[in-house]
Design a protein around this motif. Structure first.
Motif, PDB file in Angstrom:
ATOM      1  N   GLU A 218       0.823  -1.207   0.000  1.00  0.00           N
ATOM      2  CA  GLU A 218       0.000   0.000   0.000  1.00  0.00           C
ATOM      3  C   GLU A 218       0.863   1.267   0.000  1.00  0.00           C
ATOM      4  N   GLU A 219       1.983   1.238   0.728  1.00  0.00           N
ATOM      5  CA  GLU A 219       2.829   2.436   0.790  1.00  0.00           C
ATOM      6  C   GLU A 219       3.460   2.748  -0.564  1.00  0.00           C
ATOM      7  N   ASN A 222       0.248   3.885  -3.014  1.00  0.00           N
ATOM      8  CA  ASN A 222      -0.314   5.193  -2.661  1.00  0.00           C
ATOM      9  C   ASN A 222       0.707   6.319  -2.710  1.00  0.00           C
ATOM     10  N   ASN A 223       1.894   6.017  -3.213  1.00  0.00           N
ATOM     11  CA  ASN A 223       2.946   7.025  -3.292  1.00  0.00           C
ATOM     12  C   ASN A 223       3.571   6.981  -4.682  1.00  0.00           C
ATOM     13  N   SER A 260      -8.254   1.285 -11.027  1.00  0.00           N
ATOM     14  CA  SER A 260      -7.916   2.519 -10.319  1.00  0.00           C
ATOM     15  C   SER A 260      -8.516   3.729 -11.018  1.00  0.00           C
ATOM     16  N   GLU A 264      -6.271  10.042 -10.753  1.00  0.00           N
ATOM     17  CA  GLU A 264      -5.442   9.998  -9.557  1.00  0.00           C
ATOM     18  C   GLU A 264      -4.109   9.299  -9.821  1.00  0.00           C
ATOM     19  N   LYS A 265      -4.098   8.344 -10.740  1.00  0.00           N
ATOM     20  CA  LYS A 265      -2.894   7.553 -11.007  1.00  0.00           C
ATOM     21  C   LYS A 265      -2.140   8.040 -12.248  1.00  0.00           C
TER      22      LYS A 265
END
Length: 472
Positions: A218-219, A222-223, A260, A264-265
């Motif tokens: 996830e890190e 989401n980064n 997704s 945002e991506k």
């Protein structure tokens, strides 16, 4: 006595014949031609110079290869063939001023003229055969997700110990140390050499296992920065991955982006596109991906405005896989193209020509209808070919009902740019289009279209035609 004289005469006769045999050896009495009396230099000098033909009218012309013509909407039929062979100088589709775009970006436009009917017939046949038949896109992908749950648990435990010593993991140097700590490089080399048995591989951490594990984190997801770093690390050390695992990892990333939010991506997709270009410059691995995965990949890249790469993938789907992309993917690509690329018909044809079979497959959407009409139709001949394409679609009546105003608007803009077209021809074009649409049972010409057409008739001095619209 008599017989002795006969024998004697016979012996004399044979002796006389044998003393004068026939000879084929030339002698001094043979005839000598004038050329044989001259030296080689004199003979060569006697040859006249080659005549000059520059001022002579040529009767042979080069005809462009039909497979090299950039076109999206044309499928010449028997009527088009007759128009071509009966036209002056055999101009293709009867338009002597028409220029056709060539796929090769280094070449300009060419004209097409056929002096002989058999050449025109063969050329049109090859040209139409470039519209290869396609199959529908399968409903689902056959590829399985990549990853070993027990291995991921093992990597997670080792990562927890590693970050206690090196807390900032997501740098080039720290990632390299982490992979060495897991012996991922070493294990992948042995795997590629076939040194592990299938049972041993179940508990072995490889380069691909570690990359996929990090891409699941996830890190990382989401980064954007960490995602790009992991992907770049994967790119720089791709020699440790097998082809089959590459395909699985690509499929995982495509499914991740497919689920997704594209907006945002956006940064991650740009990094992904750069990764694809750098890792697969020749498309060798990508061509072997499942066609459903390819379609999703083209959709993702289209929405992210990575149009050049999306076009290449769509070309693989159509030309190599001989499959029709999904309507969503085609619409997304065409919409992004029209929105992002300056409107230039020649460039549009060169970019989109590989997708031509997809437009002839079954149906056209409202988006593809309008994009092709706006960008691929430049004159009345083009409009005629476009209408034939629409007629070929399963949803032709629906398209005509929704978009007939666009057709008359396009014809109006064509007339504005046709300085040498007479008013009679312009009025005839309007009438033929109106008649063609009226023949469609479910198409009702709306008032907005009638007003446009009435105004055009009045400008052309055809008030009777304008008045006739009021009673239709």
């Amino acid at each position: 006595m008599i017989s002795r004289h006969i024998c004697s005469a016979a012996r004399i006769s044979r002796r006389t014949y044998s003393s004068n045999p026939l000879s084929f050896i030339p002698n001094e009495d043979r005839h000598i031609f004038d050329g044989e009396k001259l030296t080689a230099e004199q003979n060569e000098a006697a040859i006249p110079d080659r005549p000059i033909f520059e001022d002579v009218e040529r009767i042979n012309f080069n005809i462009a290869n039909p497979e090299e013509i950039a076109d999206i909407i044309s499928y010449p039929d028997e009527n088009d063939f007759l128009i071509t062979v009966l036209a002056k100088e055999g101009s293709f589709l009867g338009n002597p001023n028409k220029k056709f775009v060539v796929k090769d970006s280094t070449q300009g436009s060419v004209d097409l003229k056929f002096r002989f009917a058999n050449i025109a017939s063969s050329w049109i046949e090859v040209f139409n055969n470039t519209i290869i038949p396609l199959t529908d896109l399968p409903e689902s992908s056959s590829l399985q997700s990549f990853g070993k749950r027990d291995t991921f648990t093992n990597i997670a435990a080792k990562k927890e110990n590693f970050v206690k010593i090196y807390p900032d993991l997501y740098t080039e140097s720290k990632l390299r140390e982490f992979f060495k700590y897991l012996r991922a490089f070493e294990n992948s080399e042995k795997t590629l050499q076939g040194l592990f048995s299938p049972a041993e591989l179940l508990n072995t951490i490889t380069f691909e296992d570690t990359c996929v594990y990090l891409l699941h984190e996830e890190e990382v997801l989401n980064n954007d920065e960490k995602f790009s770093i992991v992907l770049k690390f994967f790119e720089d050390h791709s020699e440790f991955s097998s082809i089959s695992n590459f395909k699985s990892i690509l499929s995982y990333l495509v499914n991740y982006f497919d689920k997704s939010d594209i907006i945002e991506k956006q940064n991650q997709i740009s990094a992904f596109a750069s990764f694809l270009r750098a890792t697969f410059p020749n498309f060798d691995v990508i061509k072997d991906l499942d066609v459903v995965v390819l379609d999703k990949l083209a959709l993702i890249l289209s929405r992210a405005n990575e149009l050049q790469y999306a076009n290449q993938i769509l070309s693989v789907i159509v030309q190599s896989k001989q499959c029709c992309p999904s309507q969503d993917t085609l619409d997304s690509y065409l919409s992004s193209y029209e929105r992002s690329i300056p409107q230039d018909k020649e460039q549009f044809l060169k970019d989109i020509t590989s997708l031509k079979p997809a437009f002839f497959h079954k149906s056209l959407s409202d988006i593809s209808f309008k994009v092709l009409l706006n960008n691929a139709v430049g004159d009345a001949k083009d409009l005629h070919q476009f209408l034939n394409l629409v007629d070929n679609a399963e949803n032709a009546s629906t398209l005509y009902s929704k978009c007939h105003y666009d057709l008359f608007s396009k014809l109006k803009s064509i007339h504005v740019n046709s300085e040498h077209t007479s008013n009679i021809i312009k009025g005839l074009n309007y009438s033929l289009l109106f008649k063609r649409l009226q023949e469609k049972e479910s198409v009702n010409i709306d008032d907005q279209t009638k007003i446009l057409l009435s105004n055009e008739y009045k400008i052309l001095g055809m008030d009777e035609n304008a008045n006739a619209l009021d009673i239709i």
